[in-house]
Design a protein around this motif. Structure first.
Motif, PDB file in Angstrom:
ATOM      1  N   VAL A   1     -18.356  -3.297 -22.901  1.00  0.00           N
ATOM      2  CA  VAL A   1     -19.011  -3.714 -22.226  1.00  0.00           C
ATOM      3  C   VAL A   1     -18.985  -4.911 -21.527  1.00  0.00           C
ATOM      4  CG1 VAL A   1     -20.999  -4.034 -22.617  1.00  0.00           C
ATOM      5  CG2 VAL A   1     -20.435  -2.350 -23.662  1.00  0.00           C
ATOM      6  N   ARG A   2     -17.894  -6.093 -23.186  1.00  0.00           N
ATOM      7  CA  ARG A   2     -17.674  -6.886 -21.929  1.00  0.00           C
ATOM      8  C   ARG A   2     -16.748  -7.456 -21.469  1.00  0.00           C
ATOM      9  NH1 ARG A   2     -15.317 -12.477 -24.226  1.00  0.00           N
ATOM     10  NH2 ARG A   2     -15.645 -11.582 -26.396  1.00  0.00           N
TER      11      ARG A   2
ATOM     12  N   ASP B   1     -21.885 -11.691 -27.713  1.00  0.00           N
ATOM     13  CA  ASP B   1     -21.458 -11.060 -29.716  1.00  0.00           C
ATOM     14  C   ASP B   1     -22.887 -11.740 -30.094  1.00  0.00           C
ATOM     15  OD1 ASP B   1     -21.720  -9.304 -31.390  1.00  0.00           O
ATOM     16  OD2 ASP B   1     -18.909  -9.894 -31.686  1.00  0.00           O
TER      17      ASP B   1
ATOM     18  N   ASP C   1     -27.362 -15.405 -19.805  1.00  0.00           N
ATOM     19  CA  ASP C   1     -26.669 -14.583 -21.323  1.00  0.00           C
ATOM     20  C   ASP C   1     -26.633 -13.112 -20.812  1.00  0.00           C
ATOM     21  OD1 ASP C   1     -25.407 -16.894 -21.296  1.00  0.00           O
ATOM     22  OD2 ASP C   1     -26.398 -17.096 -23.441  1.00  0.00           O
ATOM     23  N   VAL C   2     -25.740 -12.098 -21.673  1.00  0.00           N
ATOM     24  CA  VAL C   2     -25.896 -11.356 -22.025  1.00  0.00           C
ATOM     25  C   VAL C   2     -25.789 -11.565 -23.228  1.00  0.00           C
ATOM     26  CG1 VAL C   2     -25.422  -8.605 -21.732  1.00  0.00           C
ATOM     27  CG2 VAL C   2     -25.321  -9.864 -19.754  1.00  0.00           C
TER      28      VAL C   2
ATOM     29  N   VAL D   1     -20.341  -6.624 -18.556  1.00  0.00           N
ATOM     30  CA  VAL D   1     -20.341  -8.199 -17.930  1.00  0.00           C
ATOM     31  C   VAL D   1     -19.851  -9.171 -17.127  1.00  0.00           C
ATOM     32  CG1 VAL D   1     -21.681  -9.969 -19.549  1.00  0.00           C
ATOM     33  CG2 VAL D   1     -21.081  -7.841 -20.690  1.00  0.00           C
ATOM     34  N   GLN D   2     -18.664  -8.988 -17.457  1.00  0.00           N
ATOM     35  CA  GLN D   2     -17.478 -10.005 -16.922  1.00  0.00           C
ATOM     36  C   GLN D   2     -17.495 -10.109 -15.236  1.00  0.00           C
ATOM     37  OE1 GLN D   2     -14.339  -9.994 -19.302  1.00  0.00           O
ATOM     38  NE2 GLN D   2     -14.861 -11.539 -20.665  1.00  0.00           N
TER      39      GLN D   2
ATOM     40  N   ARG E   1     -22.904 -14.327 -18.870  1.00  0.00           N
ATOM     41  CA  ARG E   1     -22.102 -14.589 -19.898  1.00  0.00           C
ATOM     42  C   ARG E   1     -21.812 -14.016 -20.986  1.00  0.00           C
ATOM     43  NH1 ARG E   1     -22.396 -19.215 -24.323  1.00  0.00           N
ATOM     44  NH2 ARG E   1     -24.414 -19.084 -23.847  1.00  0.00           N
ATOM     45  N   TYR E   2     -20.698 -13.177 -21.348  1.00  0.00           N
ATOM     46  CA  TYR E   2     -20.916 -11.826 -22.350  1.00  0.00           C
ATOM     47  C   TYR E   2     -21.315 -13.087 -24.094  1.00  0.00           C
ATOM     48  CZ  TYR E   2     -18.914  -8.889 -26.220  1.00  0.00           C
ATOM     49  OH  TYR E   2     -18.738  -7.885 -27.629  1.00  0.00           O
TER      50      TYR E   2
ATOM     51  N   VAL F   1     -25.251  -8.780 -26.960  1.00  0.00           N
ATOM     52  CA  VAL F   1     -24.378  -7.447 -26.714  1.00  0.00           C
ATOM     53  C   VAL F   1     -24.576  -7.106 -28.506  1.00  0.00           C
ATOM     54  CG1 VAL F   1     -22.536  -5.662 -26.428  1.00  0.00           C
ATOM     55  CG2 VAL F   1     -22.970  -7.626 -24.968  1.00  0.00           C
TER      56      VAL F   1
ATOM     57  N   ALA G   1     -27.611  -3.633 -24.499  1.00  0.00           N
ATOM     58  CA  ALA G   1     -26.813  -4.959 -24.044  1.00  0.00           C
ATOM     59  C   ALA G   1     -27.872  -4.546 -22.233  1.00  0.00           C
ATOM     60  CB  ALA G   1     -25.601  -4.699 -23.476  1.00  0.00           C
TER      61      ALA G   1
ATOM     62  N   LYS H   1     -17.327  -2.589 -27.601  1.00  0.00           N
ATOM     63  CA  LYS H   1     -17.808  -4.030 -27.536  1.00  0.00           C
ATOM     64  C   LYS H   1     -17.217  -4.035 -26.688  1.00  0.00           C
ATOM     65  CE  LYS H   1     -21.009  -5.666 -30.994  1.00  0.00           C
ATOM     66  NZ  LYS H   1     -21.254  -6.542 -32.271  1.00  0.00           N
TER      67      LYS H   1
END
Ligand SMILES: NC(=O)c1ccc[n+]([C@@H]2O[C@H](COP(=O)([O-])OP(=O)(O)OC[C@H]3O[C@@H](n4cnc5c(N)ncnc54)[C@H](OP(=O)(O)O)[C@@H]3O)[C@@H](O)[C@H]2O)c1
Length: 233
Positions: A181-182, A195, A167-168, A185-186, A192-193, A170, A148, A178
């Motif tokens: 990680v979300r 997937d 955007d990220v 990101v947030q 923005r996460y 992941v 990420a 995940k």
């Protein structure tokens, strides 16, 4: 007293560098304590003080503490790896026995061709397929690796008063990892996460980091980002 391993700290390995320091700033600004790692604990302590000085007037900011890479990974279950690809294998081999069981390792590495004397606008393909898959092969069982943050420019992250525009993507094989990680990101305004699928997908995601470097050079900008359109939500 609550230990750092249970207080939700994030360890940033290679945290004295551009990307690690910039991510640390954003997370600390969002109230997440950061343990900034370096091969040299003193260098990390000095850099942590520099970053803390930028946060001094911000309410709700969490502390950034500097120490050796080895020490930071022993105190956090979320570890973010921000070293150049040339140092990737050596760093992970040095730290593998210090990682706590259950750690989520977030690999930010773009395997730039710089590692073998090439340009920053090209990547090389690690034997494992991607840097993140290489990491997964180097850490002990029970460590979940996600890829990420390869498209978030350090320069954009370091402008604390401006939301990033990116955007990220992941990649990872474990849903729970995940989810962790979300949250990271947030915590970064404007990010923005997204997937992007299993860890193997990092083979496609990592080279886009080199594309962004090429676009920066071509368009004479500092930190372009990436947005995926057409996704739900
Ligand atoms: N910069 C960006 O905008 C950006 C954006 C997306 C992804 N990334 C990725 O993030 C990673 C870090 O990038 P960066 O720009 O922050 O790199 P950097 O500033 O050149 O290096 C980061 C840190 O890695 C450690 N390091 C450097 N060379 C090393 C070596 N030979 N062996 C072990 N450790 C070494 C250093 O920490 P100590 O000397 O304190 O140990 C350094 O402060 C890279 O994989 C890059 O592809 C960067």
């Amino acid at each position: 007293m609550m230990s750092a391993a249970t207080d939700g700290s994030i360890a940033v390995v290679g945290g004295t560098g551009h990307q690690g320091s910039a991510l640390a700033l954003r997370w600390a600004a969002a109230g997440i304590p950061v343990l900034l790692g370096s091969r040299d604990g003193n260098r990390a302590r000095v850099q942590a003080q520099v970053l803390m000085a930028r946060l001094v007037a911000r309410s709700g900011a969490a502390p950034i503490a500097g120490m050796s890479n080895d020490e930071v990974v022993q105190q956090a279950r979320r570890v973010v790896l921000t070293v150049p690809f040339a140092a990737h294998v050596r760093t992970l081999r040095a730290l593998r026995d210090s990682l706590l069981p259950g750690t989520v390792l977030v690999d930010v590495t773009v395997p730039l061709a710089v590692a073998v004397g090439g340009p920053a606008t090209q990547t090389i393909t690690p034997w494992a397929g991607s840097a993140a898959e290489q990491a997964a092969g180097l850490v002990p069982e029970g460590i979940s690796v996600c890829a990420a943050f390869q498209h978030l420019a350090a320069g954009a992250l370091a402008e604390l008063d401006t939301p990033v525009d990116c955007d990220v993507l992941v990649c990872g094989d474990m849903r729970e990892a995940k989810g962790a990680v979300r949250l990271l990101v947030q915590a970064i305004p404007g990010a923005r996460y997204v997937d992007a699928g299993p860890l193997e997908r990092a083979r496609l995601v990592e080279p886009l980091g080199a594309l962004l470097i090429a676009l920066n050079l071509r368009h004479k900008v500092d930190h372009c980002g990436l947005r995926i359109t057409g996704l739900p939500g």
